[in-house]
Structure formats: structure tokens, C-alpha cells
Scaffold this motif. Structure first.
Motif, mmCIF file in Angstrom:
data_model
loop_
_atom_site.group_PDB
_atom_site.id
_atom_site.type_symbol
_atom_site.label_atom_id
_atom_site.label_comp_id
_atom_site.label_asym_id
_atom_site.label_seq_id
_atom_site.Cartn_x
_atom_site.Cartn_y
_atom_site.Cartn_z
ATOM 1 N N GLU A 158 -79.442 -35.628 61.581
ATOM 2 C CA GLU A 158 -79.664 -36.471 60.467
ATOM 3 C C GLU A 158 -78.615 -37.352 59.903
ATOM 4 O OE1 GLU A 158 -79.208 -33.252 56.664
ATOM 5 O OE2 GLU A 158 -81.307 -33.507 57.674
ATOM 6 N N THR A 159 -79.079 -38.340 59.325
ATOM 7 C CA THR A 159 -77.770 -39.147 58.787
ATOM 8 C C THR A 159 -77.454 -38.369 57.521
ATOM 9 O OG1 THR A 159 -79.443 -40.306 57.218
ATOM 10 C CG2 THR A 159 -79.089 -41.225 59.713
ATOM 11 N N SER A 160 -76.259 -38.959 56.967
ATOM 12 C CA SER A 160 -75.783 -38.156 55.606
ATOM 13 C C SER A 160 -77.038 -38.508 54.443
ATOM 14 C CB SER A 160 -74.493 -39.144 55.182
ATOM 15 O OG SER A 160 -74.857 -40.573 54.951
ATOM 16 N N ILE A 165 -82.665 -38.039 62.934
ATOM 17 C CA ILE A 165 -82.120 -38.706 64.165
ATOM 18 C C ILE A 165 -82.599 -37.580 65.159
ATOM 19 C CG2 ILE A 165 -79.971 -38.930 65.903
ATOM 20 C CD1 ILE A 165 -78.527 -39.441 63.002
ATOM 21 N N LYS A 216 -74.377 -43.274 64.662
ATOM 22 C CA LYS A 216 -74.097 -43.273 63.258
ATOM 23 C C LYS A 216 -73.056 -44.222 62.841
ATOM 24 C CE LYS A 216 -75.082 -38.315 62.650
ATOM 25 N NZ LYS A 216 -74.596 -36.929 62.326
ATOM 26 N N LEU A 219 -74.959 -47.189 62.019
ATOM 27 C CA LEU A 219 -75.709 -46.925 60.876
ATOM 28 C C LEU A 219 -74.696 -47.183 59.509
ATOM 29 C CD1 LEU A 219 -78.163 -44.022 61.999
ATOM 30 C CD2 LEU A 219 -78.805 -46.457 61.557
ATOM 31 N N GLU A 220 -73.564 -46.682 59.769
ATOM 32 C CA GLU A 220 -72.552 -46.834 58.795
ATOM 33 C C GLU A 220 -72.028 -48.078 58.427
ATOM 34 O OE1 GLU A 220 -68.287 -44.852 57.439
ATOM 35 O OE2 GLU A 220 -68.817 -44.861 59.779
ATOM 36 N N LYS A 224 -76.395 -47.433 56.404
ATOM 37 C CA LYS A 224 -77.344 -46.225 56.005
ATOM 38 C C LYS A 224 -76.905 -45.170 56.331
ATOM 39 C CE LYS A 224 -81.260 -49.493 57.360
ATOM 40 N NZ LYS A 224 -80.323 -50.832 56.910
ATOM 41 N N HIS A 225 -75.694 -44.872 56.671
ATOM 42 C CA HIS A 225 -74.814 -43.573 56.761
ATOM 43 C C HIS A 225 -73.694 -43.304 56.344
ATOM 44 C CE1 HIS A 225 -73.745 -39.980 58.985
ATOM 45 N NE2 HIS A 225 -72.819 -40.531 59.452
ATOM 46 N N ASN A 227 -69.804 -41.333 56.472
ATOM 47 C CA ASN A 227 -69.123 -40.258 57.473
ATOM 48 C C ASN A 227 -68.485 -39.311 56.334
ATOM 49 O OD1 ASN A 227 -69.708 -40.631 60.177
ATOM 50 N ND2 ASN A 227 -68.390 -42.384 60.393
#
Length: 227
Positions: A158-160, A165, A216, A219-220, A224-225, A227
Motif C-alpha cells: 500500500e501507499t503511505s 498496491i 511509489k 506516485l510520490e 499520491k505517496h 516516503n
């Protein structure tokens, strides 16, 4: 030799799309006039040779150290219904700016003639220390459920923000490629990492982890994410 690898990489990525399409055909009754049939991936001719790979030279403005404000280039995350008459499939290879891709570490975009536009698949070279490996970027109208029905192993991440995912490793190429995908309201966005290092695999190179980390990163950059 590189063009041969590129052709194989694109054909392999398209074959996953085709497998998903076959799964849909067996589980859904659709006519050729439905939006679902129009968005399913077309079968790939495995005899396609390397000469059909067309190079699109990247416009890499990110190498000057500046950060461009692209806004959002990825549709909102969430589920989708490919049978909705208003559904429009997202095609990241055509819709993500080259500058955005470069900031994500995806350089030298190449697409197979015809297939890239139809199936939305493109491939990128990797740093030299990875050897004969490639990233494939693609969008499709296939949901997580479709991937879970074809041969291979799947698990979740999954994302943050908690968005799911899907990690998919095909049954017959488990030591050669791995896919990380996320659903958007315009279809599934996926990144596959492939290795052609036959006979001398790098034990420190985790294909699935590499694919997930690259997804990721993309997406970042789109917000959308984290780290």
C-alpha cells in the motif's frame, strides 16, 4: 542486442495484458460494441522482431537540477468500472510528460510501433549496474481481480495513504519479472521490472521490490505517496 531485449520486454509486458483479456473473455459476456471489449488489450504476435521497436527520444529537462510543477498527471486513485460508457482508459506512456518521467528516473522511453498506442506500453533503460534489465510502464482496463485470476503469485502492499498496491509475479517468469500496480479511476497503472541476466542473476536484485519502489517514486512525484 539491445533492440532485441527491448522487443522481448515489450512483448512480455503485452502478454500479461493479453492474459488478463483472456480472463475477462472467459468470465464476462460482452459484445464487440461494448466499452469493455474496446479497452481490452489486443493479442500480441510473439514473432514480432526487434526492428518494430521505435525509439522516442526523451525530452529530459529534469537533468538541469530544476523541479517543474507538473500538477497531477495521474488520475485520482480508486476503483473503476470499464463497462461504464463514460470510462476512458488512462495511457501513462502518452500522457505522462517526459520531464516527469525523467524525474522519476525513467529515461529513454521506447515504444513498439502500434502496440504502444493501443496497449499503452513503453519501456525504459535502467542504470548500467543493473545489466540487461528494463522498466515497463503501462495502463490498462484490467482490475486487480483480473490479475489475481491469471497464473502467478500476487500479494498486497500500500501507499503511505493506505491505497492498495498489487504485486504480481507471473508463474513462468517468476525469476525474470515482477509487476507493481495501483488502480485509478481511469484504469490500472503498472510498472514492471524485467531482467534478462540469464544464468548469472544478481542475488541482491529483488525484482518485486524494485518494481514497487519505482511505482511509489512515480506516485510520490504526483503527490499520491510519501516516503
Amino acid at each position: 542486442m539491445r533492440k532485441l531485449y527491448l522487443a522481448l520486454a515489450l512483448i512480455s509486458a503485452a502478454s500479461i495484458q493479453t492474459a488478463c483479456s483472456a480472463t475477462i473473455s472467459g468470465s464476462e459476456s460482452t459484445s464487440a460494441s461494448t466499452p469493455d471489449a474496446a479497452n481490452d488489450a489486443a493479442p500480441v504476435d510473439a514473432t514480432t522482431n526487434a526492428s518494430s521497436v521505435a525509439t522516442t527520444a526523451p525530452t529530459d529537462h529534469a537533468t538541469d537540477g530544476t523541479t517543474d510543477d507538473f500538477g497531477s498527471v495521474i488520475p485520482p486513485l480508486g476503483t473503476f468500472d470499464r463497462r461504464d460508457p463514460d470510462f476512458i482508459q488512462y495511457k501513462p506512456c502518452l500522457e505522462m510528460p517526459d520531464e516527469f518521467l525523467a524525474q522519476a528516473g525513467l529515461h529513454g522511453k521506447e515504444m513498439m510501433d502500434g502496440v504502444g498506442e493501443v496497449d499503452g506500453i513503453c519501456t525504459f533503460k535502467t542504470p548500467s549496474e543493473y545489466g540487461a534489465t528494463f522498466f515497463n510502464l503501462h495502463g490498462s482496463s484490467h482490475s486487480f481481480t483480473d490479475y489475481e485470476r491469471i497464473s502467478g503469485e500476487t500479494w498486497s502492499s500500500e501507499t503511505s495513504n493506505g491505497d492498495p498496491i498489487l504485486i504480481y509475479r507471473p508463474e513462468y517468469l517468476s525469476d525474470r519479472e515482477c509487476l507493481a500496480a495501483i488502480e485509478t479511476q481511469q484504469g490500472t497503472l503498472s510498472i514492471t521490472f524485467q531482467s534478462f541476466k540469464f544464468g548469472h542473476e544478481d542475488p541482491n536484485l529483488n525484482l518485486c521490490e524494485t518494481a514497487e519502489n519505482k511505482l511509489k517514486t512515480v506516485l510520490e512525484l504526483d503527490g499520491k505517496h510519501e516516503n
